[in-house]
Write a protein that holds these residues in place. Structure first.
Motif, PDB file in Angstrom:
ATOM      1  N   GLU A  75       0.825  -1.205   0.000  1.00 48.57           N
ATOM      2  CA  GLU A  75       0.000   0.000   0.000  1.00 48.57           C
ATOM      3  C   GLU A  75       0.863   1.260   0.000  1.00 48.57           C
ATOM      4  N   SER A  76       1.904   1.255   0.826  1.00 50.11           N
ATOM      5  CA  SER A  76       2.817   2.407   0.845  1.00 50.11           C
ATOM      6  C   SER A  76       3.417   2.651  -0.533  1.00 50.11           C
ATOM      7  N   PHE A  77       3.888   1.564  -1.158  1.00 50.83           N
ATOM      8  CA  PHE A  77       4.537   1.721  -2.460  1.00 50.83           C
ATOM      9  C   PHE A  77       3.568   2.298  -3.482  1.00 50.83           C
ATOM     10  N   PHE A  78       2.394   1.692  -3.569  1.00 51.77           N
ATOM     11  CA  PHE A  78       1.414   2.110  -4.581  1.00 51.77           C
ATOM     12  C   PHE A  78       1.030   3.565  -4.382  1.00 51.77           C
ATOM     13  N   ARG A  79       0.709   3.936  -3.161  1.00 45.07           N
ATOM     14  CA  ARG A  79       0.227   5.291  -2.912  1.00 45.07           C
ATOM     15  C   ARG A  79       1.333   6.332  -3.086  1.00 45.07           C
ATOM     16  N   MET A  80       2.565   5.962  -2.743  1.00 49.51           N
ATOM     17  CA  MET A  80       3.663   6.908  -2.908  1.00 49.51           C
ATOM     18  C   MET A  80       4.041   7.038  -4.381  1.00 49.51           C
ATOM     19  N   LEU A  81       4.119   5.913  -5.096  1.00 49.56           N
ATOM     20  CA  LEU A  81       4.498   5.973  -6.501  1.00 49.56           C
ATOM     21  C   LEU A  81       3.421   6.620  -7.355  1.00 49.56           C
ATOM     22  N   ARG A  82       2.164   6.339  -7.046  1.00 47.84           N
ATOM     23  CA  ARG A  82       1.076   6.832  -7.876  1.00 47.84           C
ATOM     24  C   ARG A  82       0.675   8.265  -7.513  1.00 47.84           C
ATOM     25  N   TYR A  83       0.639   8.563  -6.220  1.00 49.38           N
ATOM     26  CA  TYR A  83       0.066   9.846  -5.786  1.00 49.38           C
ATOM     27  C   TYR A  83       1.005  10.711  -4.925  1.00 49.38           C
ATOM     28  N   ALA A  84       2.184  10.178  -4.559  1.00 51.31           N
ATOM     29  CA  ALA A  84       3.113  10.928  -3.699  1.00 51.31           C
ATOM     30  C   ALA A  84       2.403  11.458  -2.461  1.00 51.31           C
ATOM     31  N   GLU A  85       1.647  10.583  -1.796  1.00 57.26           N
ATOM     32  CA  GLU A  85       0.777  11.000  -0.691  1.00 57.26           C
ATOM     33  C   GLU A  85       1.520  11.392   0.580  1.00 57.26           C
ATOM     34  N   PHE A  86       2.744  10.872   0.769  1.00 53.66           N
ATOM     35  CA  PHE A  86       3.435  11.030   2.044  1.00 53.66           C
ATOM     36  C   PHE A  86       4.691  11.876   1.858  1.00 53.66           C
ATOM     37  N   ASP A  87       5.129  12.476   2.951  1.00 52.32           N
ATOM     38  CA  ASP A  87       6.402  13.203   2.900  1.00 52.32           C
ATOM     39  C   ASP A  87       7.575  12.237   2.850  1.00 52.32           C
ATOM     40  N   VAL A  88       7.446  11.139   3.606  1.00 48.67           N
ATOM     41  CA  VAL A  88       8.498  10.124   3.712  1.00 48.67           C
ATOM     42  C   VAL A  88       7.807   8.771   3.642  1.00 48.67           C
ATOM     43  N   ALA A  89       8.449   7.789   2.999  1.00 52.55           N
ATOM     44  CA  ALA A  89       7.797   6.491   2.897  1.00 52.55           C
ATOM     45  C   ALA A  89       8.817   5.375   2.708  1.00 52.55           C
ATOM     46  N   GLU A  90       8.467   4.221   3.229  1.00 56.19           N
ATOM     47  CA  GLU A  90       9.147   2.983   2.881  1.00 56.19           C
ATOM     48  C   GLU A  90       8.917   2.730   1.389  1.00 56.19           C
ATOM     49  N   MET A  91       9.958   2.250   0.691  1.00 60.12           N
ATOM     50  CA  MET A  91       9.829   2.091  -0.754  1.00 60.12           C
ATOM     51  C   MET A  91      10.616   0.870  -1.233  1.00 60.12           C
ATOM     52  N   SER A  92      10.032   0.130  -2.137  1.00 57.91           N
ATOM     53  CA  SER A  92      10.737  -0.938  -2.844  1.00 57.91           C
ATOM     54  C   SER A  92      12.050  -0.402  -3.408  1.00 57.91           C
ATOM     55  N   LEU A  93      13.160  -1.100  -3.139  1.00 58.67           N
ATOM     56  CA  LEU A  93      14.454  -0.647  -3.657  1.00 58.67           C
ATOM     57  C   LEU A  93      14.441  -0.618  -5.179  1.00 58.67           C
ATOM     58  N   SER A  94      13.851  -1.638  -5.798  1.00 58.75           N
ATOM     59  CA  SER A  94      13.812  -1.682  -7.262  1.00 58.75           C
ATOM     60  C   SER A  94      12.998  -0.527  -7.829  1.00 58.75           C
ATOM     61  N   SER A  95      11.817  -0.292  -7.280  1.00 58.06           N
ATOM     62  CA  SER A  95      10.984   0.804  -7.778  1.00 58.06           C
ATOM     63  C   SER A  95      11.689   2.151  -7.610  1.00 58.06           C
ATOM     64  N   TYR A  96      12.375   2.324  -6.486  1.00 61.67           N
ATOM     65  CA  TYR A  96      13.090   3.577  -6.276  1.00 61.67           C
ATOM     66  C   TYR A  96      14.195   3.751  -7.316  1.00 61.67           C
ATOM     67  N   VAL A  97      14.962   2.695  -7.569  1.00 55.90           N
ATOM     68  CA  VAL A  97      16.026   2.790  -8.574  1.00 55.90           C
ATOM     69  C   VAL A  97      15.442   3.189  -9.921  1.00 55.90           C
ATOM     70  N   LEU A  98      14.334   2.588 -10.317  1.00 54.67           N
ATOM     71  CA  LEU A  98      13.733   2.926 -11.612  1.00 54.67           C
ATOM     72  C   LEU A  98      13.209   4.359 -11.628  1.00 54.67           C
ATOM     73  N   SER A  99      12.736   4.852 -10.481  1.00 59.06           N
ATOM     74  CA  SER A  99      12.226   6.222 -10.439  1.00 59.06           C
ATOM     75  C   SER A  99      13.320   7.249 -10.715  1.00 59.06           C
ATOM     76  N   LEU A 100      14.565   6.889 -10.500  1.00 60.32           N
ATOM     77  CA  LEU A 100      15.674   7.822 -10.712  1.00 60.32           C
ATOM     78  C   LEU A 100      15.905   8.114 -12.185  1.00 60.32           C
ATOM     79  N   PHE A 101      15.310   7.314 -13.079  1.00 62.17           N
ATOM     80  CA  PHE A 101      15.491   7.544 -14.509  1.00 62.17           C
ATOM     81  C   PHE A 101      14.383   8.418 -15.102  1.00 62.17           C
TER      82      PHE A 101
END
Length: 329
Positions: free
Chosen positions: A40-66
């Protein structure tokens, strides 16, 4: 001066409990802790950036850097780490007894970019002779039909990755034999004492200990990310958060070895803790860059080799600069 109010979405781990209950304070920050499950944290943070700080999948975070404008910046705190030899499941009709037997087979993964799947594919390729592109991958919901990849992927053609029918589930296809195996962080319902599904490694704990002795790697699953706009407005928060996450985590080391009265409802908690320290050292769940450099370099190499990362990143590129050095006094 009033404290900065920030929201944090993170599951209710023992290593973050002191942040949740306020036993460990975050310098300069009034933290609102939302104990949400990782998916839930991953989906809501990746899709809507709902939180100031969040636990995140390492893989998803790496891909977000591109992305053209990367939305997050991480701190080197890792609330989830898991050895993944026990996360490979084989169906009842698959004649598979060793990793190399999966060559040419169909393997289900909830998402190709799932951190657990990146680790599993990399470990099987590097240590068990199963090239990543020797397997056909099928993605979809484990138990609920219709799960898409959270992030759009653009993979090289040598990787055969396709979604399953949106009406099907991976667990159902594993039992029916249309999928030979699963790489999944969450155990399928068909696995269990009376279920038809088994683990590929009959004794995953033994295999994981052999792997750690050979590599020194305790795989990182999740990191902690800050919304980049929040970080840019107050860059000092990266260091404050890392210090607090570290203090909260370090409190657990004593608790799991407390013999006066068991703090956790497992009878051999202390024995397991002592065995872990003997194998992995007293700080067996380290935060910070340098203590995790080899682990991060390995993951980043796997991400690149598997067609996910567009270039080979260095670990330093993942984290806020303020978290990489300490002030010398």
């Amino acid at each position: 001066m009033s404290k900065l109010r920030l929201s944090l979405s993170c599951w209710d781990y023992d290593r973050t409990a002191a942040l949740r209950d306020g036993t460990v304070a975050v310098d300069g920050i009034d933290l609102t802790y939302l104990p949400l499950p990782p998916e839930e944290s991953f989906f809501r943070m990746l899709r809507y950036a709902e939180f100031d700080v969040a636990e995140m999948s390492l893989s998803s975070y790496v891909l977000s850097l591109f992305a053209d404008e990367p939305p997050f910046v991480a701190i080197p705190a890792f609330p989830s780490r898991v050895f993944r030899h026990g996360s490979i499941y084989v169906g009842p009709r698959a004649e598979v007894s060793a990793p190399a037997d999966l060559a040419g087979r169909v393997v289900g993964v909830p998402e190709y970019q799932l951190t657990a799947a990146v680790w599993i594919r990399g470990i099987l390729a590097e240590h068990h002779g199963l090239p990543v592109d020797a397997v056909r991958y099928r993605t979809g919901g484990l138990h609920d039909a219709g799960r898409p990849e959270k992030l759009r992927l653009d993979l090289p053609e040598r990787f055969d990755v396709r979604p399953i029918d949106p009406r099907e589930t991976l667990d159902g296809l594993l039992v029916s034999g249309e999928v030979d195996a699963l790489y999944t962080a969450r155990a399928p319902r068909s696995f269990g004492p009376s279920g038809p599904v088994r683990r590929l490694f009959a004794d995953p704990t033994a295999a994981e200990r052999v792997y750690f002795r050979a590599t020194g790697i305790f795989p990182i699953m999740h990191t902690v990310v800050l919304r980049r706009d929040v970080y840019e407005a107050n860059r000092w928060i990266a260091r404050s958060l890392l210090d607090a996450f570290t203090a909260a985590k370090d409190r657990v080391y004593g608790a799991i070895r407390e013999v006066t009265a068991l703090k956790y409802a497992l009878p051999w908690t202390v024995d397991a803790a002592e065995e872990t320290v003997a194998l992995m050292g007293p700080d067996f769940w380290p935060y910070g860059l340098e203590a995790n450099r080899a682990t991060l370099e390995t993951f980043l190499r796997y991400s690149y080799e598997q067609g996910l990362a567009k270039r080979l990143l260095a670990p330093e590129e993942l984290f806020a600069p303020e978290t990489l050095e300490r002030t010398l006094i």
